[in-house]
Enzyme design. Structure first.
Site: not given
Length: 521
Positions: A61, A89, A228-230, A232-234
């Site tokens: 941290g 930390y 979006s077609g990427g 992640d969203s797919s």
């Protein structure tokens, strides 16, 4: 890969004290097929104990333990009877709470350092006695608490301590980052030699539990997915589709800052290859009118985030007239988006807002489903493969949610979007032609608000500058610029200045992350 209310003996709890690298610790643990969960350092002790952890890791941290606003944590985690590993930390916290002393270092250690292992311990078992590591600290250990011994050091500072009878270890360096070469092995020792966990957490387990959770969460309701077609969203869409089937409608929005022909190509690709229930919404004029005159990148991101939600709300209302109601919005948010946008897990610093996280409006009608929120890109691809998704979708390079708006430095106009679309297509074409597309994390063009004088056909030109960006990365949290072959750069430059009207100069970005970010805005 998922947060759960209770966990078996193979759970590792990571307490986040605000390090930008906290989730990398979770990532390294997941790579060993061990379940981990990140909690803020302020998590109630009862919540930590309820997870029945096999071990606890205290992150790094930016604070000093002596700061008035130093992030607090319940010191009872050090006496739970399970192994504890402090990192940076985390080491200072252990010393401070157990009677040792920490001071501001005369010589700050940042970057590469050499550590000498001075006492054998299970944490360093099988590792060389001299370790190249990555340091990032301004404080150092001055006095060790009773029962602790020095197990590693650098030329000028304590690098590792242990109280094996209390089952507490701590290191000053960061084993989770790529630059600590034996970092993975050290964490493996903590997991399997010290915590004695079982490597029983797999993508199949994530898919099963996530599908079950979404099914219970949505019930008999309906959801829409911002697609979006990427990657992640797919992957998020396929997971939710597996959970609720026809009660999911995917919405692909043309926000006016997509790549060339993307609105058409994405719809064809995802309908044909994934069989998703997908509708396309052309809202390009709405987005571009709202972006007119805006130059601040944070404002761009928030405008796009707000308008996306407005579009989804309208589509949800329209779909609800046919289905009864739509209460849920599915997004492919990943952890790098989260950690750069807001302090979600702990007191980490905001880097920039992502349209689907920090860019969301404070009030929205739809409730969020973000099944990938705590994952990295490579983990998402693993999940996609286990879902049977095609490689050409899974291997797509990341594309930012705000699209070309954050690759156009300055005002976004239809003219500038058209110029960048042409230049970006050339970059991608040449990267693919050179066989480099899957080897590079991201490669793209950026349009700069810089005009310079040039000569074309014996005539003076005064046109824009285009920057080419190509980086390699494991997870998007850190990245190195790629030394593209000169011939590839030569072809890109020649094609861009000859084929794209409005650009007469091409430069190459050789900045890594940090200090830069991957995107320019």
């Amino acid at each position: 890969m998922e947060t759960k209310q209770t966990a078996g003996p193979s759970t590792i709890v990571i307490l986040d004290f605000g390090s930008q690298y906290t989730q990398l610790i979770a990532r390294r643990i997941r790579e060993q097929n061990v379940f981990s969960v990140v909690l803020p350092c302020t998590a109630p002790f009862a919540s930590i104990r309820q997870l029945n952890p096999a071990g606890v890791i205290l992150s790094g941290g930016p604070s000093s333990v002596y700061d008035a606003d130093a992030p607090p944590a319940d010191a009872r985690v050090l006496a739970m009877g399970v192994p504890v590993l402090g990192i940076c930390y985390g080491l200072h916290f252990i010393l401070h709470e157990l009677g040792g002393k920490v001071r501001s270092a005369d010589r700050r250690e940042y970057g590469h350092a050499d550590v000498e292992v001075v006492r054998p311990t299970a944490l360093f078992e099988g590792l060389p006695t001299h370790l190249p590591v990555w340091m990032s600290h301004g404080d150092e250990a001055l006095e060790l608490p009773a029962g602790f011994s020095l197990i590693a050091k650098t030329s000028n500072a304590v690098a590792g301590i242990a109280n094996e009878s209390s089952r507490i270890w701590a290191v000053q360096f960061h084993p989770e980052v790529h630059h600590t070469r034996q970092g993975k092995e050290l964490l493996r020792n903590f997991l399997f030699r010290i915590c004695k966990v079982a490597p029983d957490w797999t993508p199949e387990h994530f898919i099963q539990t996530t599908v079950e959770r979404i099914r219970a969460q949505v019930g008999e309701g309906h959801a829409i997915c911002g697609l979006s077609g990427g990657v992640d969203s797919s992957v998020a869409a396929v997971l939710v589709d597996r959970a609720i089937g026809e009660r999911l409608t995917c919405v692909f929005v043309d926000n006016g800052v997509l790549r060339k022909d993307e609105f058409r190509k994405v719809q064809e690709n995802l309908r044909d290859k994934l069989g998703l229930n997908l509708i396309g919404v052309d809202a390009s004029q709405q987005f571009l009118s709202l972006l007119a005159g805006v130059t601040d990148p944070e404002i761009k991101r928030k405008i796009i985030g707000n308008e996306f939600i407005a579009v989804f709300d309208r589509e949800a209302h329209r779909i609800a007239q046919q289905t009864g109601s739509v209460d849920w919005l599915v997004q492919g948010t990943l952890y790098p988006d989260v950690i750069e946008s807001s302090s979600v897990k702990g007191p980490s610093q905001t880097i920039k807002s992502h349209h689907n996280v920090g860019g969301l409006p404070e009030t929205m009608k739809l409730k969020l489903i973000e099944p990938l929120r705590d994952l990295f890109k490579d983990e998402v691809r693993r999940i996609g493969r286990d879902l049977g998704m095609p490689e050409d979708i899974l291997q797509r390079q990341p594309f930012p949610g705000p699209g070309l708006a954050v690759r156009i430095v300055g005002e976004v106009t239809p003219e500038r979007v058209a110029i960048l679309q042409e230049a970006d297509e050339i970059v991608v074409d040449e990267i693919k032609a050179a066989g480099l597309y899957r080897q590079i994390w991201q490669s793209f063009a950026v349009l700069l608000p810089v005009r310079s004088v040039g000569v074309m056909g014996d005539q003076r030109t005064y046109a824009y500058t285009c920057a080419i960006r190509a980086v390699s990365s494991e997870d998007g949290m850190t990245a190195d610029w790629v030394p593209l072959p000169y011939e590839v750069l030569k072809r890109m430059s020649s094609r861009i200045v000859n084929e794209v009207k409005g650009i007469n100069r091409v430069v190459y970005d050789i900045t890594s992350k940090p200090p830069g970010t991957i995107e320019w805005e």
